[in-house]
Design a protein around this motif. Structure first.
Motif, PDB file in Angstrom:
ATOM      1  N   MET A 165       3.178  18.011  28.409  1.00  0.00           N
ATOM      2  CA  MET A 165       1.906  17.416  28.805  1.00  0.00           C
ATOM      3  C   MET A 165       1.117  18.347  29.720  1.00  0.00           C
ATOM      4  O   MET A 165      -0.115  18.407  29.655  1.00  0.00           O
ATOM      5  N   ILE A 166       1.829  19.079  30.580  1.00  0.00           N
ATOM      6  CA  ILE A 166       1.154  20.000  31.506  1.00  0.00           C
ATOM      7  C   ILE A 166       0.711  21.262  30.777  1.00  0.00           C
ATOM      8  O   ILE A 166      -0.397  21.773  30.996  1.00  0.00           O
ATOM      9  N   THR A 204     -13.627  15.233  27.163  1.00  0.00           N
ATOM     10  CA  THR A 204     -12.360  15.899  26.845  1.00  0.00           C
ATOM     11  C   THR A 204     -11.694  16.497  28.079  1.00  0.00           C
ATOM     12  O   THR A 204     -10.486  16.361  28.286  1.00  0.00           O
ATOM     13  N   GLN A 205     -12.486  17.165  28.919  1.00  0.00           N
ATOM     14  CA  GLN A 205     -11.910  17.863  30.067  1.00  0.00           C
ATOM     15  C   GLN A 205     -11.254  16.904  31.055  1.00  0.00           C
ATOM     16  O   GLN A 205     -10.183  17.192  31.598  1.00  0.00           O
ATOM     17  N   VAL A 206     -11.900  15.772  31.304  1.00  0.00           N
ATOM     18  CA  VAL A 206     -11.321  14.795  32.237  1.00  0.00           C
ATOM     19  C   VAL A 206     -10.034  14.212  31.673  1.00  0.00           C
ATOM     20  O   VAL A 206      -9.041  14.042  32.386  1.00  0.00           O
ATOM     21  N   LEU A 207     -10.027  13.902  30.372  1.00  0.00           N
ATOM     22  CA  LEU A 207      -8.818  13.374  29.744  1.00  0.00           C
ATOM     23  C   LEU A 207      -7.674  14.377  29.820  1.00  0.00           C
ATOM     24  O   LEU A 207      -6.519  14.008  30.059  1.00  0.00           O
ATOM     25  N   ILE A 208      -7.993  15.652  29.621  1.00  0.00           N
ATOM     26  CA  ILE A 208      -6.969  16.696  29.718  1.00  0.00           C
ATOM     27  C   ILE A 208      -6.418  16.764  31.136  1.00  0.00           C
ATOM     28  O   ILE A 208      -5.206  16.867  31.356  1.00  0.00           O
ATOM     29  N   ALA A 209      -7.321  16.700  32.138  1.00  0.00           N
ATOM     30  CA  ALA A 209      -6.893  16.758  33.531  1.00  0.00           C
ATOM     31  C   ALA A 209      -5.999  15.573  33.889  1.00  0.00           C
ATOM     32  O   ALA A 209      -4.978  15.728  34.573  1.00  0.00           O
ATOM     33  N   GLU A 224      -4.142  13.831  31.805  1.00  0.00           N
ATOM     34  CA  GLU A 224      -2.856  14.003  31.118  1.00  0.00           C
ATOM     35  C   GLU A 224      -1.969  15.001  31.862  1.00  0.00           C
ATOM     36  O   GLU A 224      -0.762  14.798  31.980  1.00  0.00           O
ATOM     37  N   ARG A 225      -2.561  16.066  32.401  1.00  0.00           N
ATOM     38  CA  ARG A 225      -1.778  17.039  33.185  1.00  0.00           C
ATOM     39  C   ARG A 225      -1.193  16.367  34.435  1.00  0.00           C
ATOM     40  O   ARG A 225      -0.046  16.618  34.806  1.00  0.00           O
ATOM     41  N   LEU A 226      -2.013  15.518  35.077  1.00  0.00           N
ATOM     42  CA  LEU A 226      -1.532  14.806  36.262  1.00  0.00           C
ATOM     43  C   LEU A 226      -0.382  13.863  35.902  1.00  0.00           C
ATOM     44  O   LEU A 226       0.634  13.801  36.618  1.00  0.00           O
ATOM     45  N   MET A 227      -0.521  13.154  34.806  1.00  0.00           N
ATOM     46  CA  MET A 227       0.551  12.271  34.348  1.00  0.00           C
ATOM     47  C   MET A 227       1.805  13.073  34.017  1.00  0.00           C
ATOM     48  O   MET A 227       2.930  12.624  34.249  1.00  0.00           O
ATOM     49  N   GLY A 228       1.618  14.271  33.477  1.00  0.00           N
ATOM     50  CA  GLY A 228       2.754  15.147  33.199  1.00  0.00           C
ATOM     51  C   GLY A 228       3.486  15.546  34.466  1.00  0.00           C
ATOM     52  O   GLY A 228       4.719  15.582  34.500  1.00  0.00           O
TER      53      GLY A 228
END
Length: 201
Positions: free
Chosen positions: A86-87, A163-168, A170-174
């Motif tokens: 995820m990260i 897209t960018q916020v969703l990616i960020a 997901e990285r935090l959740m990772g």
């Protein structure tokens, strides 16, 4: 582990925000009315699969003669790898080429919602504390309900957040998932070392 913490763990594993772009791409060819039907069907299939692993996991472990500590350690390793993915997502994306047509079971229900990490997590919960199966079921329903709400709002969230916020996110959740997986690994190692050292003490 409380119901709330178990629900949070399962929510992180189900990763609804990370699945939004994939789900939108899979459902895009379908008419609007059909999209909701397909999404509801796939989410229900995923819930049934996870419930089966939750309630039947203990018997599967007994059949394979696996100790709970080994499952805890293995589960921690699997969740750690999922968190790293995820990260640092692979260049080809989560599923790569998924083909065309209406999705059925694969890849939406399995493995996007009910993936190997989710199955391992619920199996671990059920086998470690079988007396709390009802509590774990409630936690799973909470996590699944939140996942379903997010995925049903996928189009709106995708336009709102981008897209960018969703990616960020997901990285935090990772990152959170990596931390939880390390704790699971340490708990499993601690239990194993205690059970190994105690008899000889």
């Amino acid at each position: 582990m409380t119901i709330a913490s178990a629900a949070l763990l399962l929510f992180l594993i189900l990763d609804p925000l990370g699945n939004i772009p994939v789900f939108l791409g899979l459902l895009k060819p379908l008419p609007d009315a059909r999209r909701r039907v397909v999404l509801a069907r796939e989410l229900l299939i995923a819930l049934v699969v996870l419930m089966l692993f939750l309630w039947g996991g203990k018997y599967a472990l007994e059949l394979m003669h696996l100790r709970q500590e080994s499952v805890s350690i293995a589960g921690g390793i699997v969740l750690f790898l999922i968190g790293l993915r995820m990260i640092f997502p692979p260049a080809e994306g989560l599923m790569g080429n998924t083909g065309t047509g209406e999705p059925f079971i694969v890849p939406m229900a399995i493995p996007l919602v009910a993936g190997p990490s989710g199955m391992a997590a619920v199996m671990l919960m059920g086998s470690n504390e079988p007396g709390r199966l009802m509590e774990w079921s409630v936690a799973l329903l909470i996590a699944w309900g939140a996942t379903a709400a997010i995925l049903f709002s996928a189009t709106y969230l995708y336009r709102l957040l981008g897209t960018q916020v969703l990616i960020a996110v997901e990285r935090l959740m990772g990152m959170l998932l990596v931390a939880i997986s390390v704790q699971m690994l340490l708990d499993g190692l601690g239990t194993y070392l205690t059970s190994t050292i105690s008899p000889g003490a």
